[in-house]
Motif scaffolding. Structure first.
Motif, PDB file in Angstrom:
ATOM      1  N   CYS A 193      55.575   8.333  35.868  1.00 32.90           N
ATOM      2  CA  CYS A 193      54.251   8.709  36.378  1.00 32.90           C
ATOM      3  C   CYS A 193      53.499   9.692  35.481  1.00 32.90           C
ATOM      4  O   CYS A 193      52.325   9.969  35.712  1.00 32.90           O
ATOM      5  CB  CYS A 193      54.381   9.281  37.790  1.00 32.90           C
ATOM      6  SG  CYS A 193      55.070   8.076  38.942  1.00 32.90           S
ATOM      7  N   GLY A 210      48.114   6.737  30.907  1.00 28.71           N
ATOM      8  CA  GLY A 210      47.553   5.597  31.646  1.00 28.71           C
ATOM      9  C   GLY A 210      48.234   5.296  32.966  1.00 28.71           C
ATOM     10  O   GLY A 210      47.900   4.291  33.627  1.00 28.71           O
ATOM     11  N   ALA A 211      49.190   6.131  33.387  1.00 28.29           N
ATOM     12  CA  ALA A 211      49.852   5.877  34.685  1.00 28.29           C
ATOM     13  C   ALA A 211      48.844   6.103  35.805  1.00 28.29           C
ATOM     14  O   ALA A 211      47.999   6.997  35.727  1.00 28.29           O
ATOM     15  CB  ALA A 211      51.038   6.811  34.857  1.00 28.29           C
ATOM     16  N   ASP A 212      48.937   5.273  36.831  1.00 28.82           N
ATOM     17  CA  ASP A 212      48.034   5.375  37.974  1.00 28.82           C
ATOM     18  C   ASP A 212      48.232   6.716  38.665  1.00 28.82           C
ATOM     19  O   ASP A 212      49.359   7.192  38.797  1.00 28.82           O
ATOM     20  CB  ASP A 212      48.345   4.232  38.952  1.00 28.82           C
ATOM     21  CG  ASP A 212      47.210   4.028  39.934  1.00 28.82           C
ATOM     22  OD1 ASP A 212      46.893   4.990  40.650  1.00 28.82           O
ATOM     23  OD2 ASP A 212      46.631   2.918  39.954  1.00 28.82           O
ATOM     24  N   LEU A 213      47.139   7.359  39.128  1.00 34.96           N
ATOM     25  CA  LEU A 213      47.243   8.665  39.794  1.00 34.96           C
ATOM     26  C   LEU A 213      48.082   8.589  41.062  1.00 34.96           C
ATOM     27  O   LEU A 213      48.695   9.560  41.478  1.00 34.96           O
ATOM     28  CB  LEU A 213      45.847   9.212  40.116  1.00 34.96           C
ATOM     29  CG  LEU A 213      45.044   9.742  38.919  1.00 34.96           C
ATOM     30  CD1 LEU A 213      43.709  10.294  39.389  1.00 34.96           C
ATOM     31  CD2 LEU A 213      45.814  10.828  38.170  1.00 34.96           C
ATOM     32  N   SER A 214      48.088   7.427  41.707  1.00 38.63           N
ATOM     33  CA  SER A 214      48.847   7.304  42.971  1.00 38.63           C
ATOM     34  C   SER A 214      50.342   7.084  42.714  1.00 38.63           C
ATOM     35  O   SER A 214      51.151   7.125  43.640  1.00 38.63           O
ATOM     36  CB  SER A 214      48.299   6.140  43.800  1.00 38.63           C
ATOM     37  OG  SER A 214      48.509   4.930  43.075  1.00 38.63           O
ATOM     38  N   CYS A 215      50.700   6.857  41.433  1.00 39.05           N
ATOM     39  CA  CYS A 215      52.107   6.560  41.079  1.00 39.05           C
ATOM     40  C   CYS A 215      53.045   7.658  41.577  1.00 39.05           C
ATOM     41  O   CYS A 215      54.065   7.405  42.200  1.00 39.05           O
ATOM     42  CB  CYS A 215      52.211   6.429  39.558  1.00 39.05           C
ATOM     43  SG  CYS A 215      53.876   6.545  38.883  1.00 39.05           S
TER      44      CYS A 215
END
Length: 468
Positions: A75, A79-84
């Motif tokens: 996470c 580029g990892a999604d904020l919700s990860c």
């Protein structure tokens, strides 16, 4: 400087905060992960969780660490999604609550798992095991260390970090980190050295102050956590009184307050050298105030290294008691006055300097009793009648209690262990002539075990209080 900044971040790691799932925690964890790099982040996660769950197995800690590092790695990537992170920490909470969870078991887990969402995560993050009463880490021989290290260096380091951090979990985090780092560095250097024995000797000598600081700060901080600031002041005061019974309350009380202040500032501090710096200052004060009063103290204060001087003072055995006039008990008015707590401490201080072999656990019981009496009687309708009835009972029960404790620990200190057990058996046979050999044997073992753990000045406080 970059190393120092790195160390500072390493020290502010929110242990197990991965489960809280808040955005600022994600940012903090990701900042740490990037600054420290995966390996240092992982090391700190092992130490932080081994301290927190000091009764967990190595396998349970390993499972937890693997998940936390994997979550951060996934996470915190570009580029990892904020919700990860939030989703991952929720999945981790769910896994903690699942049947047969591989993570450290805790009596409070079921209560946390009955909650939902963020409450559940916060509740799980707040769980911790009570600290180990008696550190279980025993350092293997140099040969055993090198054998395990060469077989699998990474597994060796992980197991050492887990065992050491769970055994000395009350030592301040910076002290623990410094101690584990220098130990692993010593092993990796000396095990490939052409002269390992000489290498270990040199390195252990260099580590001496730090390893003593780890042991000692684990002890004092365990006591601070168990007792709180007020009772730690009392415990330190009576320990000094027994080492130098010729010193007055006025000589020793300010030093006891100063020591308690050091522990309150440094036991939970993440400042790199808080404990070392503040204890050195405290030692300088103690040496300045007490060297002229006592030769043993003066001898301890001769060294250039203030920390070594402090360990020397701490290790001084109790002095023989002086012949002093009978203790003046505080009056009822004094007990219930604003200065009541100080009067109670002064009275118990006077008892301690007249019975220098009474261990901390017994004096702690007397302190708790006096606090309880003050609480009960000073708020009663007729405070004087209440105090008078307690005084009468204490007058009957206290002298034999003090005598028994003083005798047991006095003999333990003076005699070698076999002679001590022999003396124990003889005195038990006199007081219990009807007892069977089996019962006598059991009682001797029980009391000898108590004496060897609880008579020394640095005994584990909660364990010994429960045994008194």
């Amino acid at each position: 400087a970059p190393e120092r900044a790195k160390a500072q971040i390493l020290l502010t790691n929110p242990s197990f905060s991965v489960l809280t799932g808040k955005a600022y925690v994600r940012d903090k964890v990701c900042q740490e992960f990037k600054t420290l790099g995966k390996e240092d982040f992982r090391t700190l996660t092992i130490i932080a969780n081994s301290r927190k769950f000091s009764n967990a197995t190595f396998e349970e800690i390993s499972h937890l660490v693997r998940e936390i590092v994997s979550l951060a790695e996934t996470c915190c990537a570009e580029g990892a999604d904020l919700s990860c992170y939030d989703a991952g920490s929720s999945a981790l909470s769910a896994k903690s609550c699942g049947r047969g969870s591989p993570f450290p078991a805790h009596p409070g887990t079921a209560g946390c798992c009955a909650q939902e969402g963020l409450e559940q995560k916060l509740c799980l993050a707040a769980l911790r095991h009570p600290p180990q009463q008696l550190p279980r880490y025993l350092q293997p021989s140099n040969e055993e260390l090198c054998q395990a290290f060469k077989k699998d260096p990474k597994d060796f380091a992980d197991r050492f970090l887990h065992e050491y951090a769970s055994s000395y979990g009350q030592a301040p985090l910076p002290v623990l980190l410094g101690s584990t780092r220098t130990f692993l560095s010593m092993v990796s250097t000396c095990c490939i050295s052409p002269a390992p024995t000489a290498c270990f000797l040199k390195e252990k000598l260099e580590r001496k102050t730090l390893s003593l600081l780890t042991l000692m700060s684990n002890r004092v901080c365990s006591r601070f956590m168990a007792y709180g600031k007020d009772k730690v002041t009392f415990s330190y005061l009576t320990s000094l009184a027994q080492k130098m019974p010729g010193a007055s309350f006025e000589d020793l009380f300010p030093l006891a307050e100063d020591a308690a202040e050091v522990f309150s500032q440094c036991c939970d501090s993440v400042t790199e050298d808080c404990m070392q710096k503040k204890l050195s200052e405290h030692t300088a004060k103690a040496c300045g105030a007490l060297s002229a009063l006592d030769k043993r103290f003066a001898d301890c204060c001769k060294g250039k290294n203030l920390m070594q001087n402090y360990f020397c003072i701490l290790a001084l055995p109790p002095a023989p008691a002086l012949k002093l006039p009978e203790v003046q008990k505080p009056t009822n008015e004094q007990v219930c006055s604003e200065e009541g707590a100080r009067h109670a401490k002064r009275y118990l201080f006077e008892l301690a300097r007249r019975h220098t072999s009474i261990p901390d656990a017994f004096l702690g019981k007397l302190y708790d009793t006096s606090e309880k009496i003050r609480g009960e009687c000073c708020s009663a309708e007729d405070a004087s009648a209440c105090l008078d009835s307690k005084r009468q009972r204490m007058g009957e029960e206290l002298p034999p209690f003090l005598e028994k404790a003083n005798q047991l620990c006095g003999q333990y200190t003076e005699l070698n262990f076999l002679d001590f057990k022999k003396r124990l058996r003889e005195s038990l046979m006199q007081t219990m002539p009807e007892a069977s050999p089996e019962l006598l044997g059991q009682l001797v073992e029980q009391r000898a075990d108590f004496a060897s753990t609880c008579c020394p000045p640095n005994s584990p406080p909660l364990y010994c209080a429960s045994k008194v």
